[in-house]
Scaffold this motif. Sequence first.
Motif, short mmCIF file in Angstrom:
data_model
loop_
_atom_site.label_atom_id
_atom_site.label_comp_id
_atom_site.label_asym_id
_atom_site.label_seq_id
_atom_site.Cartn_x
_atom_site.Cartn_y
_atom_site.Cartn_z
N LEU A 169 0.82 -1.21 0.00
CA LEU A 169 0.00 0.00 0.00
C LEU A 169 0.86 1.27 0.00
O LEU A 169 0.39 2.33 0.43
N GLU A 170 2.05 1.20 -0.50
CA GLU A 170 2.93 2.37 -0.49
C GLU A 170 2.25 3.59 -1.14
O GLU A 170 1.75 3.51 -2.27
N GLY A 171 2.22 4.70 -0.40
CA GLY A 171 1.66 5.93 -0.93
C GLY A 171 0.15 5.94 -1.07
O GLY A 171 -0.41 6.86 -1.67
N ALA A 172 -0.52 4.94 -0.53
CA ALA A 172 -1.99 4.91 -0.61
C ALA A 172 -2.59 5.97 0.30
O ALA A 172 -1.94 6.46 1.22
N LEU A 173 -3.86 6.32 0.04
CA LEU A 173 -4.55 7.31 0.86
C LEU A 173 -5.56 6.61 1.77
O LEU A 173 -6.26 5.70 1.35
N ALA A 174 -5.60 7.04 3.01
CA ALA A 174 -6.56 6.47 3.96
C ALA A 174 -7.07 7.60 4.86
O ALA A 174 -7.18 7.45 6.07
N THR A 175 -7.38 8.72 4.24
CA THR A 175 -7.84 9.89 5.00
C THR A 175 -9.32 9.76 5.33
O THR A 175 -10.05 8.96 4.74
N GLY A 176 -9.75 10.58 6.26
CA GLY A 176 -11.15 10.53 6.65
C GLY A 176 -11.41 9.36 7.59
O GLY A 176 -10.53 8.86 8.26
N ASN A 177 -12.63 8.91 7.59
CA ASN A 177 -13.06 7.87 8.53
C ASN A 177 -12.88 6.47 7.95
O ASN A 177 -13.78 5.65 7.97
N THR A 178 -11.69 6.20 7.42
CA THR A 178 -11.40 4.86 6.89
C THR A 178 -11.29 3.87 8.04
O THR A 178 -10.63 4.15 9.04
N SER A 179 -11.94 2.72 7.88
CA SER A 179 -11.92 1.73 8.96
C SER A 179 -11.20 0.45 8.53
O SER A 179 -11.51 -0.13 7.49
N PHE A 180 -10.20 0.05 9.36
CA PHE A 180 -9.48 -1.21 9.12
C PHE A 180 -9.78 -2.20 10.25
O PHE A 180 -9.03 -3.14 10.47
N LYS A 181 -10.90 -2.02 10.91
CA LYS A 181 -11.23 -2.86 12.06
C LYS A 181 -11.31 -4.34 11.68
O LYS A 181 -12.03 -4.72 10.75
N GLY A 182 -10.55 -5.15 12.41
CA GLY A 182 -10.58 -6.60 12.20
C GLY A 182 -9.87 -7.06 10.95
O GLY A 182 -9.98 -8.23 10.56
N THR A 183 -9.11 -6.18 10.30
CA THR A 183 -8.43 -6.54 9.04
C THR A 183 -7.07 -7.18 9.31
O THR A 183 -6.32 -6.74 10.18
N ASN A 184 -6.75 -8.21 8.53
CA ASN A 184 -5.46 -8.89 8.64
C ASN A 184 -4.43 -8.11 7.83
O ASN A 184 -4.54 -8.01 6.61
N ILE A 185 -3.42 -7.54 8.51
CA ILE A 185 -2.42 -6.73 7.82
C ILE A 185 -1.03 -7.35 7.90
O ILE A 185 -0.02 -6.67 7.67
N THR A 186 -0.95 -8.62 8.16
CA THR A 186 0.34 -9.29 8.27
C THR A 186 1.12 -9.15 6.96
O THR A 186 0.65 -9.54 5.88
N GLY A 187 2.32 -8.60 7.06
CA GLY A 187 3.18 -8.45 5.88
C GLY A 187 2.78 -7.30 4.96
O GLY A 187 3.39 -7.11 3.90
#
Length: 225
Positions: A169-187
């Motif tokens: 996700l290099e340089g990706a945007l996640a502004t505002g009320n972005t939710s990553f709740k419960g997301t697997n982000i391993t690696g």
Amino acid sequence: MALLLNLNVSLSSKISQKPCLCLSTPHPPQCSLRRYHAPQALNKNHLEGSPSLIYSLGESISRATLLALLSASLFVVDPALAFKGGGPYGSEVTRGQDLSGKDFSGRTLIRQDFKTSILRQTNFKGAKLLGASFFDADLTGSDLSDADLRGADFSLANVTKANLTNANLEGALATGNTSFKGTNITGADFTDVPLRDDQREYLCKAADGVNPTTGNATRETLLCN
């Protein structure tokens, strides 16, 4: 008077020798049987001296105008067809659509537009999604593992319980009320992703692994303490 008569006779003779636009049936006597050939030169006197020529010429212009309009209409694009897809590599309409459960795995969808789309349980595994827009999209439970998401826009997106394992996700945007709740982000690689402090804190609690493509540790890319 004699001079004027001779002039009219001479003019009529010249017009009768010119092939005219024989569009009516039967053909006027002075017309050549060669259709659609206009006189070589037309002036005011010619037109005044030949009513049939004026009629034929007018009808020819009307038909030519109609043909021109019909031809032009072939190049008018229906606005409904103007939006073929969300990006230069996508052939489907993907913006504002319900694409839940669809399989986009391994696809090249650079700059694809998924704005406001419902993408629950959608499979993007290994897809190339550079610069793709997921603005205000619902990605609940979607599989984004091994995906190339560099420069993608997740602003206001719902990425709840998604799979971002080994995603870049290099340089990706996640502004505002972005939710990553419960997301697997391993690696996953979050290098240069602007995150709110509470988002970063939440992701750091689950951060683990090293991205196989960039070689960056997930915790380091999130700037975890």
